[in-house]
Design a protein around this motif. Structure first.
Motif, PDB file in Angstrom:
ATOM      1  N   SER A  16      -3.308   2.426  -6.151  1.00  0.00           N
ATOM      2  CA  SER A  16      -3.378   2.569  -7.603  1.00  0.00           C
ATOM      3  C   SER A  16      -2.738   1.390  -8.326  1.00  0.00           C
ATOM      4  CB  SER A  16      -2.699   3.871  -8.040  1.00  0.00           C
ATOM      5  OG  SER A  16      -1.341   3.873  -7.650  1.00  0.00           O
ATOM      6  N   ASP A  17      -1.783   0.739  -7.672  1.00  0.00           N
ATOM      7  CA  ASP A  17      -1.163  -0.465  -8.223  1.00  0.00           C
ATOM      8  C   ASP A  17      -1.424  -1.599  -7.250  1.00  0.00           C
ATOM      9  OD1 ASP A  17       0.444  -2.524  -9.151  1.00  0.00           O
ATOM     10  OD2 ASP A  17       2.048  -1.185  -9.802  1.00  0.00           O
ATOM     11  N   PRO A  18      -2.501  -2.365  -7.435  1.00  0.00           N
ATOM     12  CA  PRO A  18      -2.873  -3.415  -6.472  1.00  0.00           C
ATOM     13  C   PRO A  18      -1.763  -4.428  -6.219  1.00  0.00           C
ATOM     14  CG  PRO A  18      -4.653  -3.020  -8.035  1.00  0.00           C
ATOM     15  CD  PRO A  18      -3.469  -2.255  -8.544  1.00  0.00           C
ATOM     16  N   ALA A  19      -1.007  -4.779  -7.254  1.00  0.00           N
ATOM     17  CA  ALA A  19       0.053  -5.774  -7.082  1.00  0.00           C
ATOM     18  C   ALA A  19       1.125  -5.275  -6.107  1.00  0.00           C
ATOM     19  CB  ALA A  19       0.681  -6.117  -8.430  1.00  0.00           C
ATOM     20  N   ILE A  20       1.528  -4.008  -6.261  1.00  0.00           N
ATOM     21  CA  ILE A  20       2.524  -3.426  -5.356  1.00  0.00           C
ATOM     22  C   ILE A  20       1.945  -3.290  -3.956  1.00  0.00           C
ATOM     23  CG2 ILE A  20       3.884  -1.368  -4.859  1.00  0.00           C
ATOM     24  CD1 ILE A  20       5.010  -3.017  -7.111  1.00  0.00           C
ATOM     25  N   PHE A  21       0.695  -2.876  -3.842  1.00  0.00           N
ATOM     26  CA  PHE A  21       0.062  -2.720  -2.528  1.00  0.00           C
ATOM     27  C   PHE A  21       0.013  -4.055  -1.787  1.00  0.00           C
ATOM     28  CE2 PHE A  21      -3.552  -2.589   0.385  1.00  0.00           C
ATOM     29  CZ  PHE A  21      -3.271  -1.422   1.097  1.00  0.00           C
ATOM     30  N   VAL A  22      -0.362  -5.099  -2.487  1.00  0.00           N
ATOM     31  CA  VAL A  22      -0.429  -6.424  -1.849  1.00  0.00           C
ATOM     32  C   VAL A  22       0.972  -6.872  -1.433  1.00  0.00           C
ATOM     33  CG1 VAL A  22      -0.927  -8.865  -2.260  1.00  0.00           C
ATOM     34  CG2 VAL A  22      -2.530  -7.122  -3.039  1.00  0.00           C
ATOM     35  N   THR A  23       1.965  -6.626  -2.291  1.00  0.00           N
ATOM     36  CA  THR A  23       3.339  -7.050  -2.003  1.00  0.00           C
ATOM     37  C   THR A  23       3.917  -6.318  -0.795  1.00  0.00           C
ATOM     38  OG1 THR A  23       3.754  -7.574  -4.327  1.00  0.00           O
ATOM     39  CG2 THR A  23       5.682  -7.185  -2.926  1.00  0.00           C
ATOM     40  N   LEU A  24       3.670  -5.002  -0.709  1.00  0.00           N
ATOM     41  CA  LEU A  24       4.301  -4.189   0.324  1.00  0.00           C
ATOM     42  C   LEU A  24       3.507  -4.095   1.621  1.00  0.00           C
ATOM     43  CD1 LEU A  24       5.646  -1.158  -1.765  1.00  0.00           C
ATOM     44  CD2 LEU A  24       6.860  -3.246  -1.105  1.00  0.00           C
ATOM     45  N   MET A  25       2.180  -4.177   1.543  1.00  0.00           N
ATOM     46  CA  MET A  25       1.362  -3.920   2.718  1.00  0.00           C
ATOM     47  C   MET A  25       0.569  -5.145   3.199  1.00  0.00           C
ATOM     48  SD  MET A  25       2.226  -0.780   3.121  1.00  0.00           S
ATOM     49  CE  MET A  25       1.227  -0.551   4.577  1.00  0.00           C
ATOM     50  N   VAL A  26      -0.096  -5.813   2.286  1.00  0.00           N
ATOM     51  CA  VAL A  26      -1.000  -6.901   2.684  1.00  0.00           C
ATOM     52  C   VAL A  26      -0.227  -8.134   3.105  1.00  0.00           C
ATOM     53  CG1 VAL A  26      -2.864  -8.418   1.941  1.00  0.00           C
ATOM     54  CG2 VAL A  26      -2.838  -6.022   1.200  1.00  0.00           C
ATOM     55  N   MET A  27       0.639  -8.636   2.247  1.00  0.00           N
ATOM     56  CA  MET A  27       1.359  -9.869   2.553  1.00  0.00           C
ATOM     57  C   MET A  27       2.289  -9.737   3.757  1.00  0.00           C
ATOM     58  SD  MET A  27       0.134 -12.143   0.658  1.00  0.00           S
ATOM     59  CE  MET A  27       1.305 -13.456   0.928  1.00  0.00           C
ATOM     60  N   PRO A  28       3.065  -8.663   3.878  1.00  0.00           N
ATOM     61  CA  PRO A  28       3.913  -8.552   5.071  1.00  0.00           C
ATOM     62  C   PRO A  28       3.131  -8.583   6.378  1.00  0.00           C
ATOM     63  CG  PRO A  28       4.666  -7.026   3.400  1.00  0.00           C
ATOM     64  CD  PRO A  28       3.368  -7.588   2.905  1.00  0.00           C
ATOM     65  N   PHE A  29       1.968  -7.905   6.434  1.00  0.00           N
ATOM     66  CA  PHE A  29       1.203  -7.849   7.682  1.00  0.00           C
ATOM     67  C   PHE A  29       0.373  -9.105   7.932  1.00  0.00           C
ATOM     68  CE2 PHE A  29       1.869  -3.183   7.945  1.00  0.00           C
ATOM     69  CZ  PHE A  29       2.191  -3.123   9.300  1.00  0.00           C
ATOM     70  N   LEU A  30      -0.163  -9.697   6.874  1.00  0.00           N
ATOM     71  CA  LEU A  30      -1.024 -10.854   7.049  1.00  0.00           C
ATOM     72  C   LEU A  30      -0.270 -12.180   7.073  1.00  0.00           C
ATOM     73  CD1 LEU A  30      -4.178 -10.039   4.862  1.00  0.00           C
ATOM     74  CD2 LEU A  30      -3.809  -9.657   7.312  1.00  0.00           C
ATOM     75  N   VAL A  31       0.847 -12.244   6.384  1.00  0.00           N
ATOM     76  CA  VAL A  31       1.522 -13.537   6.231  1.00  0.00           C
ATOM     77  C   VAL A  31       2.995 -13.502   6.646  1.00  0.00           C
ATOM     78  CG1 VAL A  31       2.133 -15.353   4.583  1.00  0.00           C
ATOM     79  CG2 VAL A  31      -0.058 -14.149   4.361  1.00  0.00           C
ATOM     80  N   GLN A  32       3.743 -12.542   6.119  1.00  0.00           N
ATOM     81  CA  GLN A  32       5.205 -12.603   6.214  1.00  0.00           C
ATOM     82  C   GLN A  32       5.728 -12.613   7.638  1.00  0.00           C
ATOM     83  OE1 GLN A  32       7.718 -10.185   3.431  1.00  0.00           O
ATOM     84  NE2 GLN A  32       8.462  -9.234   5.307  1.00  0.00           N
TER      85      GLN A  32
END
Length: 614
Positions: A232-248
């Motif tokens: 529901s909040d794409p910015a939070i989803f990307v920060t918490l789920m996408v970036m940590p798994f794909l990049v961080q």
């Protein structure tokens, strides 16, 4: 809140047991530098694994978890849960290589892997940068947490907390050395775990909370109990789920979760009695660190949202505490005030145990850099063993003083976490590839540090970056730093061929890029054996991550009262555990095979790196 005589007695008694264990077991530490910093490389995997868990217990970790949970909900912890992949990568791809290197510190690695003055500069600079500056920042964050707990539980001022906790830790660390730290960590881990569980039980049963069922159904926790961030909040989803798994997880250097290993993790791998114990130690650490430990802290954080819904309610409840330190992460300490007499003494002892374990490790590690990589390497190459131990103890006291100064300037645990993530963004891939790509040189690492730091400063302070989302800042930092150091690698001189041959002869890293070097070193058979191990390592990496995440959400599902999730996660955990076991059998067979391959280490592989820079 004031502790009763019973609480004080429990706390003092618990700490005396810890000090006795540490000092008695570490009585041999003064005999040599290797004993003081690595306990003679004789440690079994279970002691080292438990020691790492106790070290990362630290007083700032429950504060960090509380701040993340209160801000983002349970899903906010994915900011550090994804580091499991990093740590398991270290376990199955790098732990045995570190142990095989035979260095005293991970800074000494630079002059084993690279050549010339750039390698010597890198060793000295990183020794100061990581061993002193970053190490002190980490210990400062831990000490800040101790200040917050001390202000709530004992009514102490910040300076009083720092002096009391710091003095006890310096005496403990300087007297026991690494062996004392590791041996006492087993007791400290049990004490800290017991205290955190007790704290969660009392928090959940607070009258305003009313138990687990009432907690997870409370309106204050709406949207906070999901294990995965909402779309529901794409910015939070990307920060918490996408970036940590794909990049961080692969790109960011963070102490304790360094891609490829480093810091106190490398120190434990180097102290293991053999390569298998080195791998086993990292695996055990990750299982306990991620699967067993987070939930008591998360429960306290969730309960605190019921009792103290916002920061203002915390400040109203604790008017005597400096408002600057009363933030979201202060809620953990606030919840401890509801624990009854007797138990609060045990919980306070567990927090002090976590503090001592973490800071004692940091002090021993930092002093090893100061002595081995600065003092002996550049100023006193002929320093005797007892002189090195004395310098280690002096460095221990000095680092503690600097830690106190930093603690007084920090405000939140998340502040230190964010600083470390930002200045380490983009360097992680380098720490992985330096084991697999011979072209990586000292110039690669020097440029990566400079570019990462400058990029971080621009992103933090440039007006045009102020409106960027956190995930955009991370992506830019990683992209700029990675491209920068790769370009520098390709345009600067390569590492001396003889140094690479000597490095291969000692460490035998896998991968096709090392094949020509292995042939020149006469170790083609060793290269074939080591490269064949990679398949089993990948199986162990993916299955072990699946095992730990399944265990973690099995426990979480049980606490949340789910009907089907715990069963599903238990089945997945069993499947992943069996797969990991099969992969480990394949790996261990190749490790046994390597024992039959002579290393043929040339004498120049043990070259005298203690020569001053000309």
């Amino acid at each position: 809140m004031k502790l009763s005589v019973l609480d004080g007695s429990i706390m003092i008694g618990s700490m005396l047991i810890s000090v006795v264990i540490g000092v008695y077991s570490g009585r041999r530490s003064g005999k040599s530098a290797e004993e003081f910093f690595l306990s003679g490389r004789s440690m079994p995997f279970w002691l080292l694994g438990i020691s790492m868990v106790a070290t990362t217990f630290s007083t700032d970790t429950p504060n960090l978890v509380t701040g993340l949970t209160r801000t983002y909900g349970i899903a906010g912890n994915w900011l550090w849960w994804t580091f499991l992949v990093t740590c398991m990568l270290t376990a199955f791809f790098f732990a045995h290589l570190w142990r095989r290197s035979g260095v005293t510190t991970d800074m000494e690695f630079y002059e084993l892997r690279y050549s010339g003055k750039p390698a010597a500069f890198l060793r000295a600079f990183r020794g100061i940068y990581v061993g002193v500056l970053i190490n002190v920042l980490l210990m400062g964050a831990v000490t800040l947490a101790a200040v917050k707990f001390g202000s709530v539980l004992f009514g102490l001022k910040p300076l009083q907390c720092i002096i009391a906790a710091g003095t006890a830790t310096v005496i403990f660390s300087a007297a026991g050395g690494f062996r004392g730290v590791v041996m006492s960590d087993s007791y400290l881990f049990l004490l800290a775990m017991t205290g955190s569980i007790a704290a969660s039980v009392f928090a959940v049963n607070h009258p305003a909370v009313g138990g687990l069922d009432a907690l997870f159904n409370h309106p204050n926790l709406a949207g906070k109990t999901d294990f995965v961030a909402s779309l529901s909040d794409p910015a939070i989803f990307v920060t918490l789920m996408v970036m940590p798994f794909l990049v961080q997880w692969w790109s960011v250097w963070y102490p304790g979760a360094e891609p490829g290993g480093g810091g106190f993790v490398a120190q434990r791998m180097l102290a293991a009695k053999d390569e298998k114990n080195s791998i086993g130690a990292i695996f055990l650490f990750n299982v306990a660190h991620y699967a067993l430990r987070p939930w008591p802290w998360i429960l306290v954080a969730l309960a605190s949202l019921v009792v103290f819904p916002d920061v203002e309610s915390l400040r109203r409840a604790f008017p005597s505490v400096d408002a600057d330190v009363v933030n979201e992460d202060f809620a953990y300490a606030a919840m401890l005030t509801f624990i009854p007499s007797g138990w609060i003494g045990l919980v306070a002892a567990s927090l002090l145990a976590a503090y001592i374990s973490n800071v004692a490790t940091g002090l021993n590690l930092g002093s090893s850099y100061v002595v081995n990589d600065i003092y002996r390497r550049f100023f006193r190459p002929t320093a005797r063993e007892r002189e090195q131990v004395l310098m280690g103890r002096l460095a221990t006291a000095s680092l503690m003083v600097m830690t106190g100064v930093v603690a007084l300037s920090l405000k939140t645990a998340m502040q230190a976490f964010g600083i470390l993530l930002s200045i380490g963004a983009g360097t992680g891939l380098l720490f992985i590839l330096r084991w697999y790509w011979p072209r990586v040189s000292a110039w690669s690492e020097i440029s990566a540090m400079i570019i990462a730091f400058l990029t971080s400063m621009v992103i933090q302070f440039a007006p045009f970056a102020a409106a960027w989302a956190d995930w955009v800042k991370l992506l830019v930092a990683v992209g700029v730093t990675t491209i920068g150091w790769v370009v520098v690698t390709l345009v600067t001189p390569a590492t001396d061929a003889k140094v690479l041959e000597d490095f291969y002869a000692r460490v035998r890293p896998p991968g096709s890029a090392w094949r020509k070097i292995a042939v020149r070193a006469g170790l083609d058979a060793a290269h074939t054996t080591e490269t064949s191990r990679i398949g089993g390592a990948f199986v162990c990496l993916f299955s072990s991550c699946g095992l730990v995440y399944a265990m973690m959400f099995c426990v979480g599902g049980l606490l949340r009262g789910d009907a089907w999730l715990p069963v599903l996660m238990a089945v997945i955990a069993l499947m992943m555990g069996y797969t990991c076991y099969r992969g480990w059998l394949r790996m261990s067979q190749s490790l046994r095979a390597e024992e039959t391959v002579p290393s043929q280490v040339d004498a120049s592989a043990l070259r005298a790196v203690a020569e001053p820079i000309n």
